[in-house]
Write a protein that holds these residues in place. Structure first.
Motif, PDB file in Angstrom:
ATOM      1  N   LYS A  93       1.747  -5.087  14.880  1.00  0.00           N
ATOM      2  CA  LYS A  93       2.824  -3.707  14.736  1.00  0.00           C
ATOM      3  C   LYS A  93       3.409  -3.580  13.402  1.00  0.00           C
ATOM      4  O   LYS A  93       3.459  -2.667  12.907  1.00  0.00           O
ATOM      5  N   ALA A  94       3.950  -4.683  12.990  1.00  0.00           N
ATOM      6  CA  ALA A  94       4.715  -4.694  11.820  1.00  0.00           C
ATOM      7  C   ALA A  94       4.061  -4.344  10.628  1.00  0.00           C
ATOM      8  O   ALA A  94       4.456  -3.364   9.881  1.00  0.00           O
ATOM      9  N   LYS A  95       2.581  -4.844  10.457  1.00  0.00           N
ATOM     10  CA  LYS A  95       1.819  -4.366   9.517  1.00  0.00           C
ATOM     11  C   LYS A  95       1.427  -3.150   9.588  1.00  0.00           C
ATOM     12  O   LYS A  95       1.332  -2.142   8.526  1.00  0.00           O
ATOM     13  N   ALA A  96       1.143  -2.443  11.016  1.00  0.00           N
ATOM     14  CA  ALA A  96       0.607  -1.216  11.034  1.00  0.00           C
ATOM     15  C   ALA A  96       1.959  -0.146  10.723  1.00  0.00           C
ATOM     16  O   ALA A  96       1.678   0.902   9.884  1.00  0.00           O
ATOM     17  N   ASP A  97       3.259  -0.546  10.961  1.00  0.00           N
ATOM     18  CA  ASP A  97       4.320   0.380  10.637  1.00  0.00           C
ATOM     19  C   ASP A  97       4.454   0.324   9.070  1.00  0.00           C
ATOM     20  O   ASP A  97       4.991   1.418   8.575  1.00  0.00           O
ATOM     21  N   GLU A  98       4.336  -0.897   8.513  1.00  0.00           N
ATOM     22  CA  GLU A  98       4.591  -0.923   6.913  1.00  0.00           C
ATOM     23  C   GLU A  98       3.478  -0.025   6.335  1.00  0.00           C
ATOM     24  O   GLU A  98       3.654   0.789   5.288  1.00  0.00           O
ATOM     25  N   GLU A  99       2.213  -0.147   6.637  1.00  0.00           N
ATOM     26  CA  GLU A  99       1.202   0.898   6.176  1.00  0.00           C
ATOM     27  C   GLU A  99       1.249   2.227   6.674  1.00  0.00           C
ATOM     28  O   GLU A  99       1.019   2.913   5.604  1.00  0.00           O
ATOM     29  N   ALA A 100       1.833   2.564   7.634  1.00  0.00           N
ATOM     30  CA  ALA A 100       2.355   3.868   8.104  1.00  0.00           C
ATOM     31  C   ALA A 100       3.274   4.240   7.016  1.00  0.00           C
ATOM     32  O   ALA A 100       3.447   5.395   6.458  1.00  0.00           O
ATOM     33  N   LYS A 101       4.289   3.512   6.699  1.00  0.00           N
ATOM     34  CA  LYS A 101       5.251   3.841   5.878  1.00  0.00           C
ATOM     35  C   LYS A 101       4.989   3.948   4.220  1.00  0.00           C
ATOM     36  O   LYS A 101       5.202   5.055   3.840  1.00  0.00           O
TER      37      LYS A 101
END
Length: 164
Positions: free
Chosen positions: A75-83
């Motif tokens: 989830k943290a990686k997905a949030d970082e990529e989305a950001k």
């Protein structure tokens, strides 16, 4: 005793992981719920519990804790990529108007005829100003810097006008 101690250590780690976890999507919520359920089951184990049950519970707790950690990391990686994508898109949108401004052709001057005595208005600067037209009137134009040659009675071009 070793199996019981191993399970208690696994339980302590699981409780800490569950307490620290801040799930923000369905996958992390489900992983946390599974870990919390196993924590509840492990707390019910008592002195009558067999060695195999202690070992099995320790293994289940470790596995569920690992699953929660993986879900939180994903989830943290997905949030970082989305950001990163949102920042890139915002940057691209900022650059697009600048590029459009650079590629736009210069506007064609537009000549206006004022009403009244047939004089021509000449917009000057940003606030409008006085023009020297035939009747001494004022122009309130707000476009900048266009020169409008005075009207002539004959249909010929002025011969000495250097501004053309």
């Amino acid at each position: 005793m070793d199996a019981r101690r191993k399970c208690r250590d696994a339980l302590d780690k699981a409780v800490k992981t569950s307490t620290d976890a801040k799930p923000s999507d369905d996958a992390t919520r489900a992983a946390k719920a599974t870990l919390d359920k196993l924590i509840g089951q492990a707390r019910k184990l008592d002195a009558k519990t067999t060695v195999d049950t202690w070992n099995d519970m320790a293994s289940k707790l470790d596995k569920a804790r690992g699953n929660l950690s993986q879900a939180l990391d994903a989830k943290a990686k997905a949030d970082e990529e989305a950001k990163r994508q949102a920042e890139a898109q915002a940057q691209a949108q900022q650059q697009a108007p600048q590029q459009q401004q650079q590629t736009m052709p210069a506007p064609t001057p537009q000549y206006r005829r004022s009403s009244g005595s047939g004089s021509t208005s000449v917009p000057q600067g940003n606030g409008g100003g006085t023009t020297n037209n035939n009747n001494g009137g004022t122009s309130n134009g707000n476009s900048g810097g266009w020169y409008v040659p005075p009207e002539t009675n004959d249909n010929s071009l002025p011969s000495n006008d250097s501004s053309l």
